[in-house]
Design an enzyme around this catalytic site. Structure first.
Site, PDB file in Angstrom:
ATOM      1  N   LYS A   1      14.343  -5.353  29.460  1.00  0.00           N
ATOM      2  CA  LYS A   1      15.331  -5.976  29.230  1.00  0.00           C
ATOM      3  C   LYS A   1      15.693  -6.920  28.371  1.00  0.00           C
ATOM      4  O   LYS A   1      14.744  -7.643  28.099  1.00  0.00           O
ATOM      5  CB  LYS A   1      15.630  -6.399  30.987  1.00  0.00           C
ATOM      6  CG  LYS A   1      15.900  -5.488  31.889  1.00  0.00           C
ATOM      7  CD  LYS A   1      16.275  -6.222  33.152  1.00  0.00           C
ATOM      8  CE  LYS A   1      16.652  -5.161  34.334  1.00  0.00           C
ATOM      9  NZ  LYS A   1      16.882  -5.955  35.667  1.00  0.00           N
TER      10      LYS A   1
ATOM     11  N   ARG B   1       9.895  -0.037  34.636  1.00  0.00           N
ATOM     12  CA  ARG B   1      11.294   0.571  35.029  1.00  0.00           C
ATOM     13  C   ARG B   1      11.315   1.842  34.929  1.00  0.00           C
ATOM     14  O   ARG B   1      10.847   2.457  33.850  1.00  0.00           O
ATOM     15  CB  ARG B   1      12.279  -0.491  34.403  1.00  0.00           C
ATOM     16  CG  ARG B   1      11.953  -2.257  34.742  1.00  0.00           C
ATOM     17  CD  ARG B   1      12.935  -2.599  34.134  1.00  0.00           C
ATOM     18  NE  ARG B   1      13.062  -4.230  34.128  1.00  0.00           N
ATOM     19  CZ  ARG B   1      12.424  -5.065  33.496  1.00  0.00           C
ATOM     20  NH1 ARG B   1      11.894  -4.651  32.300  1.00  0.00           N
ATOM     21  NH2 ARG B   1      12.373  -6.129  33.786  1.00  0.00           N
TER      22      ARG B   1
ATOM     23  N   TYR C   1       6.471 -11.798  44.788  1.00  0.00           N
ATOM     24  CA  TYR C   1       5.262 -10.908  45.337  1.00  0.00           C
ATOM     25  C   TYR C   1       4.277 -11.810  46.024  1.00  0.00           C
ATOM     26  O   TYR C   1       3.579 -10.806  46.939  1.00  0.00           O
ATOM     27  CB  TYR C   1       4.593 -10.148  44.144  1.00  0.00           C
ATOM     28  CG  TYR C   1       5.476  -9.262  43.348  1.00  0.00           C
ATOM     29  CD1 TYR C   1       5.654  -8.023  43.995  1.00  0.00           C
ATOM     30  CD2 TYR C   1       5.973  -9.500  42.083  1.00  0.00           C
ATOM     31  CE1 TYR C   1       6.746  -7.076  43.339  1.00  0.00           C
ATOM     32  CE2 TYR C   1       6.827  -8.536  41.666  1.00  0.00           C
ATOM     33  CZ  TYR C   1       7.323  -7.438  42.520  1.00  0.00           C
ATOM     34  OH  TYR C   1       8.164  -6.499  41.520  1.00  0.00           O
TER      35      TYR C   1
ATOM     36  N   HIS D   1      11.274   2.864  42.205  1.00  0.00           N
ATOM     37  CA  HIS D   1      11.349   1.181  41.860  1.00  0.00           C
ATOM     38  C   HIS D   1      10.271   0.674  42.691  1.00  0.00           C
ATOM     39  O   HIS D   1       9.816  -0.250  42.262  1.00  0.00           O
ATOM     40  CB  HIS D   1      12.836   0.660  41.855  1.00  0.00           C
ATOM     41  CG  HIS D   1      12.709  -0.604  40.969  1.00  0.00           C
ATOM     42  ND1 HIS D   1      12.553  -0.827  39.840  1.00  0.00           N
ATOM     43  CD2 HIS D   1      12.695  -2.063  41.477  1.00  0.00           C
ATOM     44  CE1 HIS D   1      12.595  -2.203  39.482  1.00  0.00           C
ATOM     45  NE2 HIS D   1      12.654  -2.899  40.479  1.00  0.00           N
TER      46      HIS D   1
ATOM     47  N   ARG E   1       7.054   0.247  41.314  1.00  0.00           N
ATOM     48  CA  ARG E   1       6.927  -0.704  40.178  1.00  0.00           C
ATOM     49  C   ARG E   1       6.304  -1.996  41.115  1.00  0.00           C
ATOM     50  O   ARG E   1       5.432  -2.826  40.673  1.00  0.00           O
ATOM     51  CB  ARG E   1       8.097  -0.926  39.342  1.00  0.00           C
ATOM     52  CG  ARG E   1       8.108  -2.316  38.670  1.00  0.00           C
ATOM     53  CD  ARG E   1       9.145  -2.006  37.633  1.00  0.00           C
ATOM     54  NE  ARG E   1       9.770  -3.706  37.452  1.00  0.00           N
ATOM     55  CZ  ARG E   1       9.364  -4.149  36.208  1.00  0.00           C
ATOM     56  NH1 ARG E   1       8.330  -3.728  35.442  1.00  0.00           N
ATOM     57  NH2 ARG E   1       9.934  -5.434  35.883  1.00  0.00           N
TER      58      ARG E   1
ATOM     59  N   HIS F   1       8.841  -9.937  33.203  1.00  0.00           N
ATOM     60  CA  HIS F   1       9.952 -10.849  33.807  1.00  0.00           C
ATOM     61  C   HIS F   1      10.050 -11.880  32.724  1.00  0.00           C
ATOM     62  O   HIS F   1       9.081 -12.535  32.151  1.00  0.00           O
ATOM     63  CB  HIS F   1       9.343 -11.158  35.034  1.00  0.00           C
ATOM     64  CG  HIS F   1       9.364 -10.320  36.101  1.00  0.00           C
ATOM     65  ND1 HIS F   1       8.624 -10.213  37.276  1.00  0.00           N
ATOM     66  CD2 HIS F   1      10.194  -9.205  36.326  1.00  0.00           C
ATOM     67  CE1 HIS F   1       9.220  -9.209  38.028  1.00  0.00           C
ATOM     68  NE2 HIS F   1       9.769  -8.493  37.457  1.00  0.00           N
TER      69      HIS F   1
END
Length: 315
Positions: free
Chosen positions: A193, A168, A296, A261, A264, A287
């Site tokens: 995150k 990110r 994806y 982004h 990524r 994730h």
């Protein structure tokens, strides 16, 4: 332009104290990102403002403990009338569930009402990755539009990290000088995150791009200082990279979806197309849920269908 002011947040002091405790719990124990905390605080504040009008007075813990699904739905109906979209409403419901769940654990509320309310259906949107040729052109330092060579090398290094490591933009700009990948670096330890830690393999081209930037950078950077610097020597702002990408889009004839982004997204999509498995890609992206990574597969399916329609004689 005249704008209608939002209702003041009015609640009994004891309830506001509980809100502060909940936010502290999310930040210190759950380690949620600052942006998520800010959004949750805003969502609960909006709910309390609504309840002030809905009840005709400042809500307290007792009123919150007697909430019904109809109360919750009335709030979200109001937010929808104010123009809130499905994603905003879903996040608001998540914040409210978290707060009421916190009160429930303390024996101060029953969260059944908010759990009975379904999140709005989200519109299906697929990531918009670049193709491999365009991604390579974007991260090529020679195509930078900056008049300052060191700034061009810096932008190329950041964009190479996004595409080469799937970071990110906040993760790339959060690196310190001591964490800078070199020619010998094989993995980067990234804190993403929610404080989630992961190891990301480093390609030689990433180390080379960062080394070129450091060679040209005019500023002395301490080991614990920000790796990437702005024109005046301060930590680099994400907005600067977004503007650099915008200039590259114009120069290379890329669509508006070619954002930092999107690199990524390209990292994940190209790995999947090359035979990477979803579990591994999930780990590389950081994730929390495999369902987030599964989006994806939709991108890759679309690519295969497009190739089929273009190549098959009867398509």
């Amino acid at each position: 332009m005249n704008q209608t002011a939002a209702p003041l947040v009015i609640a009994e002091p004891a309830l506001m104290h509980l809100v502060a405790q909940w936010l502290d719990h999310l930040g210190s124990e759950r380690r949620l990102a600052d942006k998520t905390l800010t959004a949750y605080e805003r969502d609960v504040s909006q709910f309390l403002s609504f309840m002030t009008i809905h009840l005709g007075g400042a809500p307290g813990a007792d009123e919150i403990s007697r909430l019904t699904p109809a109360d919750i739905r009335a709030f979200f109906a109001r937010r929808r009338m104010e123009g809130a979209g499905a994603r905003t409403l879903a996040r608001g419901l998540a914040g409210l569930r978290s707060f009421l769940g916190y009160l429930e654990k303390k024996g101060l509320a029953n969260a059944a009402a908010v759990r009975a309310v379904r999140a709005p259906r989200q519109p299906k949107t697929l990531p918009k990755p670049l193709n491999t040729a365009d991604a390579a052109r974007v991260v090529d330092a020679d195509e930078s539009l900056s008049e300052e060579p060191w700034i061009g090398a810096r932008d190329a290094a950041v964009l190479t990290l996004l595409y080469g490591c799937g970071l990110r933009i906040s993760e790339a700009l959060g690196l310190t000088r001591a964490q800078a990948p070199t020619h010998e670096t094989r993995v980067l330890r990234i804190v993403g995150k929610g404080g989630k830690e992961r190891l990301v393999p480093v390609l030689p081209v990433v180390g080379e791009a960062v080394a070129q930037y450091l060679k040209l950078c005019p500023f002395a950077i301490d080991d614990d200082g920000a790796l990437f610097r702005g024109a005046r020597g301060g930590p680099l702002s994400p907005r600067i990279i977004q503007l650099a990408m915008q200039r590259l889009r114009g120069a290379l004839g890329l669509p508006d979806t070619a954002t930092p982004h999107a690199l990524r997204h390209s990292f994940a999509t190209h790995l999947l197309a090359g035979g990477g498995d979803l579990r591994t890609i999930q780990e590389l992206l950081g994730h929390a849920s495999l369902s987030t990574t599964q989006v994806y597969t939709g991108v890759d399916t679309e690519r295969l269908v497009a190739i089929y329609r273009k190549a098959h004689p009867r398509a």
